[in-house]
Design an enzyme around this catalytic site. Structure first.
Site, PDB file in Angstrom:
ATOM      1  N   GLN A  94      40.154  56.808  41.733  1.00  0.00           N
ATOM      2  CA  GLN A  94      39.844  55.991  42.907  1.00  0.00           C
ATOM      3  C   GLN A  94      40.858  56.159  44.032  1.00  0.00           C
ATOM      4  O   GLN A  94      40.589  55.773  45.162  1.00  0.00           O
ATOM      5  CB  GLN A  94      39.804  54.517  42.492  1.00  0.00           C
ATOM      6  CG  GLN A  94      41.182  53.990  42.081  1.00  0.00           C
ATOM      7  CD  GLN A  94      41.137  52.604  41.489  1.00  0.00           C
ATOM      8  OE1 GLN A  94      40.817  52.424  40.328  1.00  0.00           O
ATOM      9  NE2 GLN A  94      41.464  51.609  42.302  1.00  0.00           N
ATOM     10  N   CYS A 103      38.531  50.018  42.236  1.00  0.00           N
ATOM     11  CA  CYS A 103      38.361  50.072  40.778  1.00  0.00           C
ATOM     12  C   CYS A 103      37.030  49.460  40.357  1.00  0.00           C
ATOM     13  O   CYS A 103      36.341  49.986  39.491  1.00  0.00           O
ATOM     14  CB  CYS A 103      39.492  49.309  40.103  1.00  0.00           C
ATOM     15  SG  CYS A 103      39.626  47.588  40.652  1.00  0.00           S
ATOM     16  N   HIS A 279      42.298  44.160  38.059  1.00  0.00           N
ATOM     17  CA  HIS A 279      41.841  45.540  37.908  1.00  0.00           C
ATOM     18  C   HIS A 279      40.543  45.580  37.110  1.00  0.00           C
ATOM     19  O   HIS A 279      40.295  44.711  36.279  1.00  0.00           O
ATOM     20  CB  HIS A 279      42.943  46.355  37.213  1.00  0.00           C
ATOM     21  CG  HIS A 279      42.702  47.831  37.190  1.00  0.00           C
ATOM     22  ND1 HIS A 279      42.257  48.536  38.294  1.00  0.00           N
ATOM     23  CD2 HIS A 279      42.823  48.742  36.192  1.00  0.00           C
ATOM     24  CE1 HIS A 279      42.123  49.820  37.963  1.00  0.00           C
ATOM     25  NE2 HIS A 279      42.462  49.967  36.695  1.00  0.00           N
ATOM     26  N   ASN A 301      39.808  54.385  32.476  1.00  0.00           N
ATOM     27  CA  ASN A 301      40.379  53.914  33.734  1.00  0.00           C
ATOM     28  C   ASN A 301      39.877  54.823  34.860  1.00  0.00           C
ATOM     29  O   ASN A 301      39.151  55.800  34.594  1.00  0.00           O
ATOM     30  CB  ASN A 301      41.908  53.952  33.626  1.00  0.00           C
ATOM     31  CG  ASN A 301      42.584  52.986  34.588  1.00  0.00           C
ATOM     32  OD1 ASN A 301      41.937  52.457  35.495  1.00  0.00           O
ATOM     33  ND2 ASN A 301      43.865  52.760  34.396  1.00  0.00           N
TER      34      ASN A 301
END
Ligand code: NAG
Ligand code: NAG
Ligand code: NAG
Ligand code: NAG
Length: 382
Positions: A94, A103, A279, A301
């Site tokens: 990102q 995110c 997050h 992630n």
């Protein structure tokens, strides 16, 4: 609905009875930007919009495998052998070309893409969806200064009606409220040109760029949230999340990102870290450490493949480390374009062909068969 169903569960009754809840609740977004944590995660009170049964209503906890990961699912190959295959779409970053707190959009879109890939059993060119379109048009969902997974699904289903393929509009890591890097020079307004476009040749040769009005795209059929507060015990919430992942695919999750900054691998297990949500990530499976017997989530992630375990991390299950066991969001795809009507190079003359997603919750015999095959150590997808 959730609670009633869980009660039925607890009594050992009715596990096969399908829950059919329909939610359409929208809350007010209070999106203020924290100076320290730029990815404020805020779902307001959005609960979802769905009618199909939730997988935990038809998969018993004892039926779920001890370990499962969409990055490695036994699949029957053409020669008849079973082989591990990944049904995840590509890992994202990102923060390039510049830092952007998107995110939430990455988590939301990665899982939606994964679910299309799972439905297609990995066949065909992987479909990548345009995250930049969400930043340009989905202001109700968020920006480079934070946002919400479930509101991304709400935006696609309720507001936009679709999300273009990525080749319409690649990721630029800019939103209306970002001045990072080259963002001051990027037009992120929600126009047809910023949804899908192409350019035909160099300007000096008389080239122009034009919008494309009929574009390859995907839709959201249903979406929802699993909220820890709706379940009596944490184990019930965990069961719901595992059943969702097994039956339909990876799920979006939120946590505190602070402790992850210096993670270099292993099962993250620091109970001293804060649990407020800063997050968003996506959970693709779970596992169990053979020595310690500790269970963990396998999580993707969006910080690139050089971070963590090739972009993934594992985190201890069952003790709400970093606040990861509080809220998860999911969506099922609706239609997606599989065959475009060939466009001219300059983007003229376009129109596509679609395929419709079949929600596993509509034909649970398929999920049950997969579950059985998994328990027997045979290929799950054939
Ligand atoms: C989507 O991304 C994958 C991985 O980078 C790539 O192989 C595939 O060609 C892309 N699909 C499209 C339609 O661009
Ligand atoms: C989305 O794709 C479908 C076909 O797959 C098409 O009929 C529809 O017009 C497309 N939507 C847009 C906005 O281009
Ligand atoms: C990560 O490590 C750097 C030093 O390399 C340190 O400055 C920073 O505070 C650490 N972050 C966390 C969250 O521990
Ligand atoms: C959230 O956690 C961070 C630490 O990660 C802390 O500095 C911050 O003050 C917390 N924010 C709120 C609103 O509690």
């Amino acid at each position: 609905m959730t609670i009633n169903l869980l009660n039925a569960f607890a009594r050992g009754l009715l596990w096969w009875v399908f829950a059919t809840g329909s939610f359409s609740v929208t809350g007010t977004a209070t999106t203020s930007v924290s100076p320290l944590y730029s990815e404020l995660i805020d779902d307001g009170h959005v609960k979802g919009d769905y009618t199909k049964p939730l997988p935990y209503s038809y998969i018993r906890p004892s039926d779920l495998p001890e370990t499962f990961d969409w990055a490695n699912v036994l699949t029957k190959e053409r020669n008849g052998d079973d082989k591990g295959r990944s049904y995840l779409t590509r890992l994202l970053n990102q923060h390039i070309p510049q830092y952007c707190g998107s995110c939430w959009a990455h988590a939301a879109i990665s899982t939606l893409q994964d679910r299309i890939k799972i439905f297609r059993q990995g066949a065909g060119e992987e479909i990548n969806l345009s995250i930049q379109y969400i930043l340009n048009c989905g202001r109700s969902a968020g920006s480079c200064h934070g946002g919400s997974i479930v509101k991304t699904y709400q935006f696609i289903k309720e507001e936009s009606g679709f999300i273009p393929f990525e080749t319409c509009q690649p990721y630029l890591a800019c939103s209306y409220d970002s001045n990072e890097g080259f963002c001051p020079h990027v037009d992120t307004s929600c126009t047809p040109f910023n949804a899908c476009r192409t350019c035909d040749t160099f300007e000096e040769n008389g080239g122009t760029c034009r919008e494309i009005d009929i574009m390859p795209n995907a839709t959201v059929a249903e979406y929802g949230v699993y909220d820890r507060d709706d379940f009596e015990h944490l184990e019930d919430f965990i069961h719901a999340v595992k059943a969702e992942i097994f039956a339909r695919g990876p799920i979006g999750a939120v946590l505190n990102g602070h402790g992850l900054a210096n993670y270099t691998g292993g099962i993250y297990d620091d109970p001293t870290q804060p649990t407020n949500h800063t997050h968003a990530v996506s959970i693709s499976g779970w596992g169990k450490n053979a020595q310690s017997g500790k269970e963990y989530w396998i999580v993707r992630n969006s910080w690139g493949a050089y971070w963590g375990e090739m972009g993934f991390f594992r985190i201890r299950m069952g003790t709400n480390i970093l606040g990861i066991e509080e809220k998860c969001a999911w969506a099922t795809p609706g239609r997606f374009t599989t065959m475009n009507y060939p466009c001219d190079e300059d983007g003229g003359n376009c129109g596509p062909v679609t395929k419709t997603y079949l929600d596993p919750s509509e034909d649970i015999t398929i999920v049950m068969k997969r579950l059985r095959r998994y328990q027997e150590g045979r290929s799950v997808i054939s």
